[in-house]
Design a protein around this motif. Structure first.
Motif, mmCIF file in Angstrom:
data_model
loop_
_atom_site.group_PDB
_atom_site.id
_atom_site.type_symbol
_atom_site.label_atom_id
_atom_site.label_comp_id
_atom_site.label_asym_id
_atom_site.label_seq_id
_atom_site.Cartn_x
_atom_site.Cartn_y
_atom_site.Cartn_z
ATOM 1 N N LYS A 151 0.833 -1.213 0.000
ATOM 2 C CA LYS A 151 0.000 0.000 0.000
ATOM 3 C C LYS A 151 0.862 1.256 0.000
ATOM 4 N N ASP A 152 1.916 1.238 0.834
ATOM 5 C CA ASP A 152 2.821 2.391 0.888
ATOM 6 C C ASP A 152 3.511 2.609 -0.455
ATOM 7 N N ASN A 153 3.968 1.527 -1.070
ATOM 8 C CA ASN A 153 4.620 1.641 -2.379
ATOM 9 C C ASN A 153 3.646 2.158 -3.430
ATOM 10 N N GLN A 154 2.438 1.638 -3.432
ATOM 11 C CA GLN A 154 1.446 2.104 -4.406
ATOM 12 C C GLN A 154 1.131 3.578 -4.180
ATOM 13 N N GLN A 155 1.024 3.977 -2.931
ATOM 14 C CA GLN A 155 0.746 5.376 -2.615
ATOM 15 C C GLN A 155 1.900 6.270 -3.068
ATOM 16 N N ASP A 156 3.130 5.820 -2.824
ATOM 17 C CA ASP A 156 4.291 6.616 -3.224
ATOM 18 C C ASP A 156 4.410 6.705 -4.746
ATOM 19 N N LEU A 157 4.033 5.649 -5.451
ATOM 20 C CA LEU A 157 4.206 5.616 -6.903
ATOM 21 C C LEU A 157 3.011 6.187 -7.668
ATOM 22 N N ARG A 158 1.941 6.548 -6.973
ATOM 23 C CA ARG A 158 0.777 7.107 -7.668
ATOM 24 C C ARG A 158 1.079 8.404 -8.398
#
Length: 136
Positions: A80-87
């Motif tokens: 979730k953190d990675n997806q949030q950072d890469l959005r």
């Protein structure tokens, strides 16, 4: 008189033989009882050890299940953190060419292998890929 002595001797010998026979039977019965008690003690000890071992395995399994669940939650949180950072990164949603993906996986595998071999003293194949062949 002689006949009476012979009869009394015979009766005395019968009494001695029956007393010996009773004593021998009682001794065998006591030995069998002692062996049965010893067998029961051994069985109880074996059952106790098996129960203790089962309890230890249960505790270990329960601890491992909690650990796996915690690791799963941590992995989900990292995703979730990675997806949030890469959005906000426009190229993060683009697919990589297969050759670039292969080189990145190979590089990650080499880094992982060198880290594990330094840390644990064992060697890891550098071409080990964490993904199955059909997911690459």
């Amino acid at each position: 008189m002689m006949r009476l002595t012979a009869v009394l001797s015979f009766i005395t010998m019968l009494a001695i033989a029956s007393a010996f026979w009773l004593w021998h039977g009682k001794t065998e019965a006591q030995a069998a009882e002692q062996k049965a008690i010893q067998d029961l003690n051994i069985s109880a000890s074996t059952m106790s050890n098996a129960l203790r071992l089962t309890t230890v395995f249960s505790v270990i399994s329960e601890g491992r299940a909690h650990e796996k669940l915690r690791e799963q939650h941590e992995g989900e949180q990292r995703r979730k953190d990675n997806q949030q950072d890469l959005r906000t990164v426009p190229c993060a949603s683009e697919y990589l060419p297969e050759s670039v993906e292969r080189r990145l996986f190979d590089n990650a595998s080499r880094l992982r292998a060198s880290y594990l071999s330094e840390d644990t003293g064992r060697t890891i194949k550098p071409d080990t890929n964490p993904l199955p062949a059909n997911d690459r």
